[in-house]
Scaffold this motif. Structure first.
Motif, PDB file in Angstrom:
ATOM      1  N   ILE A   6       7.921  -9.103  -4.128  1.00 38.66           N
ATOM      2  CA  ILE A   6       6.161  -9.110  -3.889  1.00 38.66           C
ATOM      3  C   ILE A   6       6.003 -10.716  -4.462  1.00 38.66           C
ATOM      4  CG2 ILE A   6       3.697  -7.736  -3.023  1.00 38.66           C
ATOM      5  CD1 ILE A   6       6.522  -6.809  -1.588  1.00 38.66           C
ATOM      6  N   GLN A  11       0.864  -7.828  -5.821  1.00 39.57           N
ATOM      7  CA  GLN A  11       1.388  -6.807  -6.416  1.00 39.57           C
ATOM      8  C   GLN A  11      -0.156  -6.025  -6.891  1.00 39.57           C
ATOM      9  OE1 GLN A  11       4.046  -8.385 -10.030  1.00 39.57           O
ATOM     10  NE2 GLN A  11       5.004  -9.128  -8.475  1.00 39.57           N
ATOM     11  N   THR A  14       0.866  -3.223  -3.872  1.00 43.19           N
ATOM     12  CA  THR A  14       1.833  -2.155  -4.206  1.00 43.19           C
ATOM     13  C   THR A  14       2.112  -2.091  -6.001  1.00 43.19           C
ATOM     14  OG1 THR A  14       3.524  -3.984  -5.445  1.00 43.19           O
ATOM     15  CG2 THR A  14       3.626  -4.211  -2.898  1.00 43.19           C
ATOM     16  N   ARG A  15       1.339  -1.818  -6.033  1.00 42.19           N
ATOM     17  CA  ARG A  15       0.588  -1.109  -7.616  1.00 42.19           C
ATOM     18  C   ARG A  15       1.907  -1.361  -8.474  1.00 42.19           C
ATOM     19  NH1 ARG A  15      -0.406   2.945  -3.844  1.00 42.19           N
ATOM     20  NH2 ARG A  15       2.423   3.545  -3.260  1.00 42.19           N
ATOM     21  N   GLU A  17       4.408  -3.362  -8.410  1.00 36.12           N
ATOM     22  CA  GLU A  17       6.116  -2.896  -7.715  1.00 36.12           C
ATOM     23  C   GLU A  17       6.313  -4.944  -7.617  1.00 36.12           C
ATOM     24  OE1 GLU A  17       8.345  -0.748  -7.588  1.00 36.12           O
ATOM     25  OE2 GLU A  17       6.651   0.738  -8.407  1.00 36.12           O
ATOM     26  N   VAL A  20      10.451  -4.179  -3.092  1.00 39.58           N
ATOM     27  CA  VAL A  20      11.080  -2.951  -2.431  1.00 39.58           C
ATOM     28  C   VAL A  20      12.276  -2.600  -1.230  1.00 39.58           C
ATOM     29  CG1 VAL A  20       9.866  -1.481  -0.590  1.00 39.58           C
ATOM     30  CG2 VAL A  20       8.722  -2.789  -2.312  1.00 39.58           C
ATOM     31  N   LEU A  34       6.195  -2.197   4.945  1.00 37.28           N
ATOM     32  CA  LEU A  34       5.497  -2.478   3.683  1.00 37.28           C
ATOM     33  C   LEU A  34       4.147  -1.268   4.026  1.00 37.28           C
ATOM     34  CD1 LEU A  34       6.354  -6.030   2.949  1.00 37.28           C
ATOM     35  CD2 LEU A  34       6.824  -3.670   1.546  1.00 37.28           C
ATOM     36  N   LEU A  37       3.731   1.631   3.431  1.00 37.12           N
ATOM     37  CA  LEU A  37       3.741   2.162   1.997  1.00 37.12           C
ATOM     38  C   LEU A  37       3.007   1.726   1.324  1.00 37.12           C
ATOM     39  CD1 LEU A  37       7.674   1.075   1.650  1.00 37.12           C
ATOM     40  CD2 LEU A  37       6.936   3.453   1.785  1.00 37.12           C
ATOM     41  N   TYR A  38       1.869   0.539   1.320  1.00 35.45           N
ATOM     42  CA  TYR A  38       1.027   0.335   0.602  1.00 35.45           C
ATOM     43  C   TYR A  38       0.044  -0.293   1.884  1.00 35.45           C
ATOM     44  CZ  TYR A  38       4.756   0.108  -2.337  1.00 35.45           C
ATOM     45  OH  TYR A  38       6.528   0.498  -3.044  1.00 35.45           O
ATOM     46  N   MET A  41      -0.938  -4.218   2.642  1.00 36.66           N
ATOM     47  CA  MET A  41      -0.627  -5.719   3.504  1.00 36.66           C
ATOM     48  C   MET A  41      -0.570  -6.032   4.502  1.00 36.66           C
ATOM     49  SD  MET A  41       2.200  -6.362   1.080  1.00 36.66           S
ATOM     50  CE  MET A  41       2.114  -5.469   0.035  1.00 36.66           C
TER      51      MET A  41
END
Length: 87
Positions: A6, A11, A14-15, A17, A20, A34, A37-38, A41
């Motif tokens: 990422i 980022q 993605t907090r 991250e 991944v 993605l 999860l986020y 994105m």
């Protein structure tokens, strides 16, 4: 599982991250997973059913000309690369 790197500018979604691991066979599936999860994105990477004009993707060290259709292998490394501005 493919490893997705990422870029720093994304980022925040993605907090923090930086990478991944996920299962996908195309870049489109990478983006979809993605997004699951986020949230947000997909909007950051895709516009009008294609990668945004300022985003490139490299799979296993090769810049893709196929964009979302590019194949992703089980052990692939996927990098989303934002364009650099300035002059």
């Amino acid at each position: 599982m493919a490893t997705v790197y990422i870029p720093t500018v994304l980022q925040s979604l993605t907090r923090g991250e930086k990478e991944v691991s996920l299962e996908a066979t195309t870049v489109r599936q990478v983006v979809e997973r993605l997004e699951a999860l986020y949230p947000g994105m997909q909007a950051a990477l895709v516009e009008d059913n294609d990668l945004r004009p300022h985003i490139a993707v490299a799979v296993d060290g090769e810049l893709s000309v196929l964009g979302l259709l590019e194949r992703v292998g089980e052990d692939s490394e996927v990098h989303f690369i934002p364009a650099l501005g300035g002059g």
